[in-house]
Design a protein around this motif. Structure first.
Motif, PDB file in Angstrom:
ATOM      1  N   THR A 180     -53.784  37.239  61.109  1.00 44.22           N
ATOM      2  CA  THR A 180     -54.524  35.977  61.009  1.00 44.22           C
ATOM      3  C   THR A 180     -55.447  36.036  59.811  1.00 44.22           C
ATOM      4  OG1 THR A 180     -54.388  35.496  63.369  1.00 44.22           O
ATOM      5  CG2 THR A 180     -56.221  34.508  62.164  1.00 44.22           C
ATOM      6  N   VAL A 181     -55.376  35.008  58.962  1.00 38.30           N
ATOM      7  CA  VAL A 181     -56.130  34.966  57.711  1.00 38.30           C
ATOM      8  C   VAL A 181     -57.082  33.776  57.742  1.00 38.30           C
ATOM      9  CG1 VAL A 181     -55.991  34.722  55.195  1.00 38.30           C
ATOM     10  CG2 VAL A 181     -54.199  35.988  56.446  1.00 38.30           C
ATOM     11  N   LEU A 182     -58.362  34.030  57.484  1.00 38.75           N
ATOM     12  CA  LEU A 182     -59.325  32.957  57.273  1.00 38.75           C
ATOM     13  C   LEU A 182     -59.299  32.625  55.788  1.00 38.75           C
ATOM     14  CD1 LEU A 182     -61.154  31.744  59.575  1.00 38.75           C
ATOM     15  CD2 LEU A 182     -60.177  33.983  60.102  1.00 38.75           C
ATOM     16  N   PHE A 201     -58.076  38.860  58.746  1.00 40.11           N
ATOM     17  CA  PHE A 201     -58.243  39.066  57.311  1.00 40.11           C
ATOM     18  C   PHE A 201     -59.094  37.938  56.745  1.00 40.11           C
ATOM     19  CE2 PHE A 201     -54.512  41.413  58.445  1.00 40.11           C
ATOM     20  CZ  PHE A 201     -54.494  42.525  57.618  1.00 40.11           C
ATOM     21  N   LEU A 202     -59.969  38.280  55.823  1.00 43.70           N
ATOM     22  CA  LEU A 202     -60.836  37.297  55.182  1.00 43.70           C
ATOM     23  C   LEU A 202     -60.393  37.152  53.732  1.00 43.70           C
ATOM     24  CD1 LEU A 202     -62.375  38.082  57.750  1.00 43.70           C
ATOM     25  CD2 LEU A 202     -64.493  37.986  56.427  1.00 43.70           C
ATOM     26  N   SER A 203     -60.009  35.947  53.365  1.00 37.80           N
ATOM     27  CA  SER A 203     -59.546  35.673  52.006  1.00 37.80           C
ATOM     28  C   SER A 203     -60.654  34.954  51.237  1.00 37.80           C
ATOM     29  CB  SER A 203     -58.285  34.806  52.043  1.00 37.80           C
ATOM     30  OG  SER A 203     -57.846  34.528  50.733  1.00 37.80           O
ATOM     31  N   PHE A 204     -61.045  35.537  50.112  1.00 30.27           N
ATOM     32  CA  PHE A 204     -62.129  34.985  49.308  1.00 30.27           C
ATOM     33  C   PHE A 204     -61.570  34.300  48.077  1.00 30.27           C
ATOM     34  CE2 PHE A 204     -64.292  37.873  52.053  1.00 30.27           C
ATOM     35  CZ  PHE A 204     -65.536  37.300  52.251  1.00 30.27           C
ATOM     36  N   VAL A 281     -49.803  41.600  55.443  1.00 30.72           N
ATOM     37  CA  VAL A 281     -49.849  40.288  56.079  1.00 30.72           C
ATOM     38  C   VAL A 281     -48.518  39.538  55.931  1.00 30.72           C
ATOM     39  CG1 VAL A 281     -50.941  38.005  56.042  1.00 30.72           C
ATOM     40  CG2 VAL A 281     -52.346  40.067  55.825  1.00 30.72           C
ATOM     41  N   TYR A 282     -47.992  39.517  54.717  1.00 26.34           N
ATOM     42  CA  TYR A 282     -46.853  38.635  54.408  1.00 26.34           C
ATOM     43  C   TYR A 282     -45.521  39.353  54.276  1.00 26.34           C
ATOM     44  CZ  TYR A 282     -50.820  35.669  53.356  1.00 26.34           C
ATOM     45  OH  TYR A 282     -52.003  34.981  53.447  1.00 26.34           O
TER      46      TYR A 282
END
Length: 285
Positions: A180-182, A201-204, A281-282
């Motif tokens: 799960t990605v934010l 996961f935190l995406s910046f 993730v992918y």
């Protein structure tokens, strides 16, 4: 997709930054979109420009039915791209009002089954642009997307704008997918810590470089390397000092270097973590 975040005057395209020492993934970009008065990018040119600075893989995100169809086409044409498809939260109330939400969700589900579509997203909640009347439709759509990601074994990419508590509550109620990605993380230190505890996961994005983003940088500072991703959200959210220009994947190194400074790690170490996490993730490109 985060329309309305940027400000500033537009000029020509920003110059290319220095090449990263380890290639990374732009894990959220919209190559079917353009800012007002501009054209969508030429994909081969965009890939070449990004490759030249060490950004060599991309997640193309289609966040309405037409965008999902586009995404399914281009991920077959370009091996550097994998895809994510969903109905953006702001689409859900409109489609529900038209009586077409179920049909749209069914088409998204069919496209998401494609082997090069690796994520369901961006889905989630947007309370900035949707009032109380439209929020039940957003929440129902979000729940459907969560279940779709789990059913297909895909990652989940989440859009969260002014809806932190409800996003986390619905993920807890439904049970989040394993990956799960934010997307374009916008929470504070407490939210970052909760997301890490849950394994998200935190995406910046370029927002982390903005002068007024101290709280966001504080959230980044408490996020372990193994939970981090980087993105553009192109053509939006261009990193400083080019805020206001159209964003593109070749500008990712500006965000990566800013992140490294906040985290007090060297750029090669961060870039390798970002690359490894993206494939966790992918999957492999």
């Amino acid at each position: 997709m985060s329309r309305g975040h940027e400000a500033g005057s537009r000029g020509g395209p920003p110059p290319a930054p220095d090449r990263l020492p380890v290639a990374v993934v732009d894990n959220h970009t919209h190559w079917d979109m353009a800012r007002d008065g501009e054209s969508p990018p030429d994909i081969p040119q965009a890939i070449a420009a990004a490759r030249a600075v060490g950004v060599d893989r991309f997640v193309q995100v289609g966040c309405d039915v037409e965008g999902a169809r586009f995404t399914a086409r281009v991920v077959e044409q370009y091996p550097e791209l994998v895809g994510a498809v969903a109905l953006h939260p702001n689409e859900a109330p409109r489609l529900a009002a038209e009586g077409t939400l179920d049909d749209a969700l069914a088409e998204i589900a069919a496209i998401a089954a494609h082997p090069r579509i690796r994520a369901v997203g961006e889905t989630g909640l947007d309370y900035y642009r949707t009032d109380e009347v439209g929020r039940p439709a957003q929440q129902a759509s979000f729940r459907e997307h969560i279940e779709l990601a789990k059913r297909l074994g895909k990652a989940l990419q989440i859009h969260d704008r002014d809806a932190h508590d409800d996003v986390l509550a619905i993920l807890a109620e439904q049970g989040a997918p394993d990956r799960t990605v934010l997307h374009c993380f916008s929470g504070d230190v407490a939210m970052a810590r909760e997301c890490v505890e849950q394994g998200y996961f935190l995406s910046f994005a370029g927002t982390v470089t903005f002068k007024n983003a101290r709280d966001l940088r504080n959230a980044l500072a408490v996020t372990p390397l193994e939970h981090l991703l980087v993105e553009t959200d192109a053509p939006y959210l261009t990193p400083s000092p080019y805020r206001g220009a159209s964003n593109a994947s070749y500008l990712v190194p500006l965000t990566v270097r800013a992140m490294a400074g906040v985290l007090n790690v060297d750029v090669p170490t961060l870039a390798k973590a970002l690359s490894d996490n993206s494939e966790r993730v992918y999957g492999p490109w």
